[in-house]
Enzyme design. Structure first.
Site, mmCIF file in Angstrom:
data_model
loop_
_atom_site.group_PDB
_atom_site.id
_atom_site.type_symbol
_atom_site.label_atom_id
_atom_site.label_comp_id
_atom_site.label_asym_id
_atom_site.label_seq_id
_atom_site.Cartn_x
_atom_site.Cartn_y
_atom_site.Cartn_z
ATOM 1 N N PHE A 127 0.800 -1.332 -0.004
ATOM 2 C CA PHE A 127 -0.065 0.028 -0.012
ATOM 3 C C PHE A 127 0.924 1.315 0.054
ATOM 4 N N PHE A 152 10.132 -0.028 3.669
ATOM 5 C CA PHE A 152 8.641 -0.340 3.915
ATOM 6 C C PHE A 152 8.196 -1.797 4.199
ATOM 7 N N THR A 199 5.673 2.827 12.778
ATOM 8 C CA THR A 199 4.466 3.173 13.102
ATOM 9 C C THR A 199 4.173 3.718 14.736
ATOM 10 N N ASP A 200 3.236 4.398 14.793
ATOM 11 C CA ASP A 200 2.827 5.068 15.995
ATOM 12 C C ASP A 200 2.344 3.847 17.125
ATOM 13 N N SER A 216 2.932 -4.826 16.323
ATOM 14 C CA SER A 216 3.420 -3.440 16.911
ATOM 15 C C SER A 216 4.899 -4.105 17.846
ATOM 16 N N LYS A 218 7.516 -4.328 15.145
ATOM 17 C CA LYS A 218 7.978 -3.124 14.543
ATOM 18 C C LYS A 218 8.833 -2.260 15.746
ATOM 19 N N ASN A 252 -2.769 5.172 8.017
ATOM 20 C CA ASN A 252 -2.930 5.741 6.506
ATOM 21 C C ASN A 252 -4.074 5.217 5.937
ATOM 22 N N PHE A 308 -9.127 -1.562 7.843
ATOM 23 C CA PHE A 308 -10.334 -1.146 8.303
ATOM 24 C C PHE A 308 -11.298 -0.235 7.169
ATOM 25 N N PRO A 323 -10.724 0.543 3.541
ATOM 26 C CA PRO A 323 -10.957 -0.218 2.252
ATOM 27 C C PRO A 323 -11.952 -1.564 2.575
ATOM 28 N N ASN A 350 -13.723 4.871 15.143
ATOM 29 C CA ASN A 350 -14.154 3.925 14.083
ATOM 30 C C ASN A 350 -15.563 4.157 13.992
ATOM 31 N N GLY A 383 -6.818 -7.617 22.641
ATOM 32 C CA GLY A 383 -5.799 -6.466 23.184
ATOM 33 C C GLY A 383 -5.802 -5.238 22.497
HETATM 34 P P1 NAD Z 1 1.363 -3.488 3.317
HETATM 35 O O1 NAD Z 1 1.074 -4.917 4.039
HETATM 36 O O2 NAD Z 1 0.317 -2.992 2.208
HETATM 37 O O3 NAD Z 1 2.980 -3.811 2.544
HETATM 38 C C1 NAD Z 1 3.858 -4.508 2.707
HETATM 39 C C2 NAD Z 1 4.674 -4.838 1.518
HETATM 40 O O4 NAD Z 1 5.857 -5.692 1.948
HETATM 41 C C3 NAD Z 1 3.908 -5.996 0.559
HETATM 42 O O5 NAD Z 1 4.021 -5.715 -0.876
HETATM 43 C C4 NAD Z 1 4.527 -7.098 0.768
HETATM 44 O O6 NAD Z 1 4.519 -8.118 -0.140
HETATM 45 C C5 NAD Z 1 6.328 -6.710 1.436
HETATM 46 N N1 NAD Z 1 6.694 -7.692 1.953
HETATM 47 C C6 NAD Z 1 6.358 -8.366 3.322
HETATM 48 N N2 NAD Z 1 7.181 -9.200 3.704
HETATM 49 C C7 NAD Z 1 8.395 -9.124 2.726
HETATM 50 C C8 NAD Z 1 9.760 -9.806 2.680
HETATM 51 N N3 NAD Z 1 9.991 -10.684 3.756
HETATM 52 N N4 NAD Z 1 10.368 -9.144 1.893
HETATM 53 C C9 NAD Z 1 9.846 -8.102 1.084
HETATM 54 N N5 NAD Z 1 8.685 -7.683 0.976
HETATM 55 C C10 NAD Z 1 8.107 -8.176 1.838
HETATM 56 O O7 NAD Z 1 1.937 -2.597 4.211
HETATM 57 P P2 NAD Z 1 1.693 -1.080 4.415
HETATM 58 O O8 NAD Z 1 0.539 -0.763 5.081
HETATM 59 O O9 NAD Z 1 2.128 -0.340 3.028
HETATM 60 O O10 NAD Z 1 2.917 -0.511 5.305
HETATM 61 C C11 NAD Z 1 4.260 -0.311 4.775
HETATM 62 C C12 NAD Z 1 5.140 -0.003 6.160
HETATM 63 O O11 NAD Z 1 4.748 1.124 6.694
HETATM 64 C C13 NAD Z 1 5.210 -0.955 7.183
HETATM 65 O O12 NAD Z 1 6.598 -1.237 7.505
HETATM 66 C C14 NAD Z 1 4.409 -0.481 8.164
HETATM 67 O O13 NAD Z 1 4.566 -1.015 9.197
HETATM 68 C C15 NAD Z 1 4.493 0.768 8.058
HETATM 69 N N6 NAD Z 1 3.288 1.647 8.534
HETATM 70 C C16 NAD Z 1 1.785 1.390 8.136
HETATM 71 C C17 NAD Z 1 0.925 2.288 8.215
HETATM 72 C C18 NAD Z 1 -0.544 1.969 8.074
HETATM 73 O O14 NAD Z 1 -1.562 2.604 8.201
HETATM 74 N N7 NAD Z 1 -0.894 1.127 6.968
HETATM 75 C C19 NAD Z 1 1.104 3.266 9.375
HETATM 76 C C20 NAD Z 1 2.330 3.509 9.862
HETATM 77 C C21 NAD Z 1 3.514 2.638 9.495
HETATM 78 O O1 TDX Z 2 -13.129 -4.776 10.156
HETATM 79 C C1 TDX Z 2 -12.819 -4.087 10.897
HETATM 80 N N1 TDX Z 2 -13.331 -3.187 11.685
HETATM 81 C C2 TDX Z 2 -12.815 -2.500 12.828
HETATM 82 O O2 TDX Z 2 -13.692 -1.986 13.459
HETATM 83 C C3 TDX Z 2 -11.176 -3.848 10.756
HETATM 84 C C4 TDX Z 2 -10.549 -4.465 9.853
HETATM 85 C C5 TDX Z 2 -10.623 -2.974 11.706
HETATM 86 N N2 TDX Z 2 -11.450 -2.487 12.748
HETATM 87 C C6 TDX Z 2 -10.936 -1.353 13.603
HETATM 88 C C7 TDX Z 2 -9.555 -1.992 14.377
HETATM 89 C C8 TDX Z 2 -8.717 -0.543 14.529
HETATM 90 O O3 TDX Z 2 -9.333 0.147 15.775
HETATM 91 O O4 TDX Z 2 -10.511 -0.111 12.851
HETATM 92 C C9 TDX Z 2 -9.260 0.360 13.438
HETATM 93 C C10 TDX Z 2 -8.011 0.267 12.338
HETATM 94 O O5 TDX Z 2 -7.673 -1.096 12.159
HETATM 95 P P1 TDX Z 2 -6.731 -1.527 10.914
HETATM 96 O O6 TDX Z 2 -7.147 -1.003 9.446
HETATM 97 O O7 TDX Z 2 -6.614 -2.950 10.982
HETATM 98 O O8 TDX Z 2 -5.597 -0.731 11.307
HETATM 99 P P2 TDX Z 2 -4.532 -0.699 12.950
HETATM 100 O O9 TDX Z 2 -4.758 -1.944 13.472
HETATM 101 O O10 TDX Z 2 -5.079 0.480 13.668
HETATM 102 O O11 TDX Z 2 -3.084 -0.708 12.369
HETATM 103 C C11 TDX Z 2 -2.638 0.220 10.989
HETATM 104 O O12 TDX Z 2 -2.255 1.323 11.215
HETATM 105 C C12 TDX Z 2 -1.028 1.423 11.947
HETATM 106 C C13 TDX Z 2 -2.171 -0.615 10.052
HETATM 107 O O13 TDX Z 2 -2.719 -1.654 9.549
HETATM 108 C C14 TDX Z 2 -0.544 -0.781 10.741
HETATM 109 O O14 TDX Z 2 0.354 -1.389 9.649
HETATM 110 C C15 TDX Z 2 -0.059 0.497 10.930
HETATM 111 O O15 TDX Z 2 1.176 0.431 11.577
#
Ligand code: NAD
Ligand code: TDX
Length: 329
Positions: A11, A75, A118-119, A146, A149, A175, A185, A187, A244, A270
């Site tokens: 992503f 990432f 991540t936070d 977490s 991370k 994000n 959550f 999407p 949420n 948790g």
């Molecule tokens: P994501 O799961 O969408 O993407 C992760 C990517 O890493 C995927 O393309 C996957 O194939 C690749 N990957 C997984 N294991 C691998 C490996 N062993 N070698 C090479 N590639 C590998 O995750 P995201 O939401 O894009 O998150 C990216 C980064 O940002 C992560 O480090 C996550 O901790 C951090 N982050 C995410 C959020 C959030 O809200 N999504 C917030 C803060 C930080």
């Molecule tokens: O179907 C759902 N219903 C729901 O209420 C899902 C999938 C989640 N939730 C809640 C759980 C969380 O309180 O929504 C909130 C967001 O859930 P997630 O999208 O799973 O995110 P979260 O657990 O907060 O973590 C995300 O933000 C920090 C990312 O997945 C992490 O990679 C990032 O580090």
């Protein structure tokens, strides 16, 4: 500048690659991605970049790529809390061993590193606590995700201090935006409604997340790479706290549905209550500002993206929902 983007088919990484190609014509981009379930080749379709399929924990793959790069933006991770509760091992392997492998490679070759985190490493806050996370908040992670991370951040800090590795770190809040896997959550709920299913809220839905558009996360990452102080940790957030329940109701409203037309399902074990970021140093010292200040407008754009790109998410929808059904979610 030659940029190695690990996890660039996920992503945030894919959005980072699009932004880099569009805004930095001088940059040459190589993506290293294992193409796990979370990756999607279509997210990078049509871009003039090099794509390497490989594991970030595989030294033989990582070493030559790091040697050839000017900067590594790391990432790659297992990223979903719910998956980490069902099977923590891939999180330990990729998030800890993978980061260790990247660190050893940048140490050998003197390559600049930016580590993405991540936070959630800070644990959670009470709903009525006026405090927000800062770079000096003690680490207190709750989940297997977490905690791995948090461990990866500690490795980066130790490699900076002990070996002089040239690295910066960033810890960003939740994000949203295009190309996010539909297990997450926002999407999940958008595609539930588009697919004639009801949104699923964990527990009472009072948990608060601090939403930031992915484009703002990535502009902050570039700002830190360009102007950040080596060894520093920067928190990235855009003052987007919302619970949420309110997010689900807004998605339903924007899609023209009854805002109460959703299900309460089993809570996450948790489940962290609240995250909130104080991004003052990023704003004041590095002059970064988010572009997406209006969550409603950013969410409406994101809904339009999922509506227009059904071919991107449709193949995964049934399997994702079947997996959630096993845990009553
Ligand atoms: P994501 O799961 O969408 O993407 C992760 C990517 O890493 C995927 O393309 C996957 O194939 C690749 N990957 C997984 N294991 C691998 C490996 N062993 N070698 C090479 N590639 C590998 O995750 P995201 O939401 O894009 O998150 C990216 C980064 O940002 C992560 O480090 C996550 O901790 C951090 N982050 C995410 C959020 C959030 O809200 N999504 C917030 C803060 C930080
Ligand atoms: O179907 C759902 N219903 C729901 O209420 C899902 C999938 C989640 N939730 C809640 C759980 C969380 O309180 O929504 C909130 C967001 O859930 P997630 O999208 O799973 O995110 P979260 O657990 O907060 O973590 C995300 O933000 C920090 C990312 O997945 C992490 O990679 C990032 O580090």
């Amino acid at each position: 500048m030659h940029v190695l983007v690990t996890g660039g088919a996920g992503f945030i990484g894919a959005n980072f690659v699009h932004q880099t190609v569009a805004e930095r014509p001088d940059a040459r981009v190589t993506v290293l991605d294992k193409f796990t379930y979370a990756a999607n080749r279509e997210s990078l379709a049509g871009l003039d970049i090099e794509i390497v399929e490989g594991d970030v924990a595989d030294r033989d793959v990582v070493d030559p790529l790091v040697e050839a790069a000017d900067v590594v933006v790391h990432f790659a991770a297992e990223s979903h809390n719910d998956n980490s509760l069902n099977d923590p091992w891939p999180f330990v392997q990729t998030n800890l061993i993978g980061t260790y492998t990247v660190l050893e490679a940048v140490r050998r070759h003197g390559t600049r590193l930016h580590h993405i985190s991540t936070d959630e490493v800070y644990g959670d806050l009470e709903l009525d606590d006026p405090a927000k996370f800062t770079a000096s908040t003690p680490y207190n992670p709750s989940s297997p995700y977490s905690s791995t991370k948090a461990g990866s951040d500690m490795l980066v800090r130790a490699w900076v201090r002990s070996f002089g590795v040239e690295a910066t770190l960033s810890n960003c809040s939740n994000n949203y935006g295009p190309y996010q896997h539909i297990e997450k959550f926002i999407p999940r709920q958008i595609t539930n409604v588009l697919d004639g299913r009801r949104p699923k809220l964990y527990g009472a839905g009072l948990n608060v997340r601090d939403w930031i558009h992915v484009a703002d996360h990535n502009s902050a990452v570039w700002r830190i790479i360009d102007a950040g102080q080596l060894g520093r940790t920067y928190l990235i957030g855009a003052d987007g706290e919302m619970n949420n329940k309110a997010v689900v109701e807004l998605i339903l409203e924007l899609l023209g549905r009854d805002p109460q037309d959703y299900d309460h399902v089993a809570d996450r074990p948790g489940h962290d209550l609240r995250y909130a970021i104080d991004a003052t140093p990023l704003r004041e010292e590095l002059g970064w500002e988010p572009r997406f200040r209006d969550f409603r407008a950013g969410l409406a754009d994101t809904i339009e993206w999922y509506r227009a790109n059904e071919a991107w998410w449709r193949p995964q929808k049934d399997a994702v929902e079947a997996k959630y059904a096993k845990t009553g979610q």
